[in-house]
Motif scaffolding. Structure first.
Motif, PDB file in Angstrom:
ATOM      1  N   PHE A  11      -1.809   5.896   9.553  1.00  0.00           N
ATOM      2  CA  PHE A  11      -0.726   6.743   9.064  1.00  0.00           C
ATOM      3  C   PHE A  11       0.538   5.957   8.750  1.00  0.00           C
ATOM      4  CE2 PHE A  11      -3.561   9.459  11.361  1.00  0.00           C
ATOM      5  CZ  PHE A  11      -3.566  10.635  10.636  1.00  0.00           C
ATOM      6  N   ALA A  12       1.226   6.397   7.690  1.00  0.00           N
ATOM      7  CA  ALA A  12       2.538   5.859   7.337  1.00  0.00           C
ATOM      8  C   ALA A  12       3.608   6.707   8.022  1.00  0.00           C
ATOM      9  CB  ALA A  12       2.729   5.902   5.822  1.00  0.00           C
ATOM     10  N   ASP A  13       4.797   6.139   8.183  1.00  0.00           N
ATOM     11  CA  ASP A  13       5.915   6.896   8.757  1.00  0.00           C
ATOM     12  C   ASP A  13       6.210   8.161   7.961  1.00  0.00           C
ATOM     13  OD1 ASP A  13       6.556   5.344  10.998  1.00  0.00           O
ATOM     14  OD2 ASP A  13       7.756   3.971   9.796  1.00  0.00           O
ATOM     15  N   GLU A  16       1.741  10.155   5.264  1.00  0.00           N
ATOM     16  CA  GLU A  16       0.509  10.014   4.490  1.00  0.00           C
ATOM     17  C   GLU A  16      -0.513   9.266   5.340  1.00  0.00           C
ATOM     18  OE1 GLU A  16       3.879  10.627   1.935  1.00  0.00           O
ATOM     19  OE2 GLU A  16       3.491   8.994   3.325  1.00  0.00           O
ATOM     20  N   TYR A  17      -1.779   9.566   5.101  1.00  0.00           N
ATOM     21  CA  TYR A  17      -2.826   8.828   5.811  1.00  0.00           C
ATOM     22  C   TYR A  17      -3.658   8.009   4.840  1.00  0.00           C
ATOM     23  CZ  TYR A  17      -6.228  12.508   4.493  1.00  0.00           C
ATOM     24  OH  TYR A  17      -7.024  13.391   3.809  1.00  0.00           O
ATOM     25  N   ALA A  18      -4.308   7.004   5.398  1.00  0.00           N
ATOM     26  CA  ALA A  18      -5.264   6.175   4.671  1.00  0.00           C
ATOM     27  C   ALA A  18      -6.513   6.087   5.534  1.00  0.00           C
ATOM     28  CB  ALA A  18      -4.684   4.785   4.422  1.00  0.00           C
ATOM     29  N   ASN A  19      -7.656   6.354   4.932  1.00  0.00           N
ATOM     30  CA  ASN A  19      -8.916   6.319   5.662  1.00  0.00           C
ATOM     31  C   ASN A  19      -9.900   5.454   4.882  1.00  0.00           C
ATOM     32  OD1 ASN A  19     -10.934   6.917   7.533  1.00  0.00           O
ATOM     33  ND2 ASN A  19     -11.595   8.716   6.389  1.00  0.00           N
ATOM     34  N   ALA A  20     -10.178   4.267   5.417  1.00  0.00           N
ATOM     35  CA  ALA A  20     -11.080   3.335   4.740  1.00  0.00           C
ATOM     36  C   ALA A  20     -12.504   3.876   4.747  1.00  0.00           C
ATOM     37  CB  ALA A  20     -11.029   1.977   5.421  1.00  0.00           C
ATOM     38  N   ILE A  74      -0.611   2.399   1.100  1.00  0.00           N
ATOM     39  CA  ILE A  74      -1.023   1.038   0.750  1.00  0.00           C
ATOM     40  C   ILE A  74      -0.977   0.911  -0.768  1.00  0.00           C
ATOM     41  CG2 ILE A  74      -2.529   0.761   2.784  1.00  0.00           C
ATOM     42  CD1 ILE A  74      -4.918   1.217   0.818  1.00  0.00           C
ATOM     43  N   ALA A  75      -1.022  -0.314  -1.254  1.00  0.00           N
ATOM     44  CA  ALA A  75      -1.068  -0.548  -2.700  1.00  0.00           C
ATOM     45  C   ALA A  75      -2.510  -0.477  -3.183  1.00  0.00           C
ATOM     46  CB  ALA A  75      -0.479  -1.918  -3.021  1.00  0.00           C
ATOM     47  N   GLY A  76      -2.682  -0.015  -4.409  1.00  0.00           N
ATOM     48  CA  GLY A  76      -4.026   0.011  -4.962  1.00  0.00           C
ATOM     49  C   GLY A  76      -4.096   0.764  -6.272  1.00  0.00           C
ATOM     50  N   GLU A  77      -5.299   0.804  -6.810  1.00  0.00           N
ATOM     51  CA  GLU A  77      -5.566   1.508  -8.061  1.00  0.00           C
ATOM     52  C   GLU A  77      -6.238   2.839  -7.752  1.00  0.00           C
ATOM     53  OE1 GLU A  77      -8.479   1.249 -11.976  1.00  0.00           O
ATOM     54  OE2 GLU A  77      -8.384  -0.438 -10.597  1.00  0.00           O
ATOM     55  N   VAL A  78      -5.756   3.894  -8.393  1.00  0.00           N
ATOM     56  CA  VAL A  78      -6.354   5.217  -8.224  1.00  0.00           C
ATOM     57  C   VAL A  78      -7.712   5.230  -8.925  1.00  0.00           C
ATOM     58  CG1 VAL A  78      -6.114   7.688  -8.683  1.00  0.00           C
ATOM     59  CG2 VAL A  78      -4.077   6.313  -8.140  1.00  0.00           C
ATOM     60  N   VAL A  79      -8.775   5.458  -8.155  1.00  0.00           N
ATOM     61  CA  VAL A  79     -10.114   5.536  -8.743  1.00  0.00           C
ATOM     62  C   VAL A  79     -10.637   6.971  -8.770  1.00  0.00           C
ATOM     63  CG1 VAL A  79     -10.722   3.149  -8.229  1.00  0.00           C
ATOM     64  CG2 VAL A  79     -11.273   4.931  -6.573  1.00  0.00           C
ATOM     65  N   ASP A 109      -4.833  -4.935  -1.309  1.00  0.00           N
ATOM     66  CA  ASP A 109      -4.941  -5.796  -0.130  1.00  0.00           C
ATOM     67  C   ASP A 109      -5.373  -4.930   1.055  1.00  0.00           C
ATOM     68  OD1 ASP A 109      -4.729  -7.541   1.971  1.00  0.00           O
ATOM     69  OD2 ASP A 109      -2.573  -7.874   1.755  1.00  0.00           O
ATOM     70  N   PRO A 110      -6.666  -4.906   1.359  1.00  0.00           N
ATOM     71  CA  PRO A 110      -7.149  -4.057   2.451  1.00  0.00           C
ATOM     72  C   PRO A 110      -6.458  -4.327   3.790  1.00  0.00           C
ATOM     73  CG  PRO A 110      -8.993  -4.883   1.166  1.00  0.00           C
ATOM     74  CD  PRO A 110      -7.768  -5.599   0.675  1.00  0.00           C
ATOM     75  N   ALA A 111      -5.902  -5.512   3.967  1.00  0.00           N
ATOM     76  CA  ALA A 111      -5.215  -5.841   5.221  1.00  0.00           C
ATOM     77  C   ALA A 111      -3.963  -4.988   5.420  1.00  0.00           C
ATOM     78  CB  ALA A 111      -4.862  -7.326   5.263  1.00  0.00           C
ATOM     79  N   GLU A 112      -3.456  -4.370   4.341  1.00  0.00           N
ATOM     80  CA  GLU A 112      -2.286  -3.492   4.484  1.00  0.00           C
ATOM     81  C   GLU A 112      -2.566  -2.324   5.433  1.00  0.00           C
ATOM     82  OE1 GLU A 112       0.401  -3.856   0.453  1.00  0.00           O
ATOM     83  OE2 GLU A 112      -1.133  -2.302   0.513  1.00  0.00           O
ATOM     84  N   LEU A 113      -3.819  -1.949   5.565  1.00  0.00           N
ATOM     85  CA  LEU A 113      -4.167  -0.863   6.489  1.00  0.00           C
ATOM     86  C   LEU A 113      -3.714  -1.182   7.908  1.00  0.00           C
ATOM     87  CD1 LEU A 113      -7.734   0.002   5.210  1.00  0.00           C
ATOM     88  CD2 LEU A 113      -5.765   1.538   5.187  1.00  0.00           C
ATOM     89  N   ASP A 114      -3.753  -2.464   8.253  1.00  0.00           N
ATOM     90  CA  ASP A 114      -3.386  -2.874   9.608  1.00  0.00           C
ATOM     91  C   ASP A 114      -1.909  -2.659   9.910  1.00  0.00           C
ATOM     92  OD1 ASP A 114      -6.018  -3.618  10.030  1.00  0.00           O
ATOM     93  OD2 ASP A 114      -5.661  -5.704   9.440  1.00  0.00           O
ATOM     94  N   SER A 115      -1.089  -2.506   8.864  1.00  0.00           N
ATOM     95  CA  SER A 115       0.347  -2.302   9.074  1.00  0.00           C
ATOM     96  C   SER A 115       0.684  -0.835   9.339  1.00  0.00           C
ATOM     97  CB  SER A 115       1.143  -2.804   7.868  1.00  0.00           C
ATOM     98  OG  SER A 115       0.906  -1.967   6.744  1.00  0.00           O
TER      99      SER A 115
END
Length: 129
Positions: A11-13, A16-20, A74-79, A109-115
């Motif tokens: 989760f971001a502050d 929003e959530y990100a789920n790999a 996180i940064a990325g392209e909308v697919v 950069d998948p490592a952004e999830l760790d932040s």
């Protein structure tokens, strides 16, 4: 009311959530954010192919209470984007961590999830209030 969040989510502050999921990441807003918004009447999402920078607005959600920007965790392209939520915004309200997801990103950069915060840390933050 105490909120529970899926353990695999980050989760971001800004809620929003990100789920790999393999090489892709599903993005949405938390049940806490949805609860704070109230009845959702409109959702605006970027087109497939759009590039998102971490922390930048990628769309908005409008409720009877407010219009709020949503920010890329996180940064990325909308697919993929959830056309069902665009057609029926209540889907977001009914199941924000499931069928109410918003975007699927190919992360830069998948490592952004760790932040991002773990579900446990995010839960402690929003349930503390």
């Amino acid at each position: 009311m105490a909120f529970a969040f899926p353990d695999s989510f980050r989760f971001a502050d800004s809620h929003e959530y990100a789920n790999a999921d393999g090489e892709l990441v599903r993005v949405g807003i938390s049940a806490f954010a949805v609860d704070q918004l109230g009845d959702i009447v409109f959702v605006d999402l970027p087109d497939v192919g759009a590039s998102l920078a971490k922390g930048t607005s990628f769309g908005s959600v409008e409720s009877v209470k407010a219009v709020e920007d949503m920010y890329a965790p996180i940064a990325g392209e909308v697919v993929q984007r959830n056309e069902a939520v665009l057609a029926s915004p209540e889907e977001l309200q009914n199941d924000p961590h499931g069928e109410g997801w918003l975007l699927v990103l190919r992360p830069s950069d998948p490592a952004e999830l760790d932040s991002l915060m773990t579900a446990e840390a995010y839960g402690a933050k929003v349930n503390a209030g």
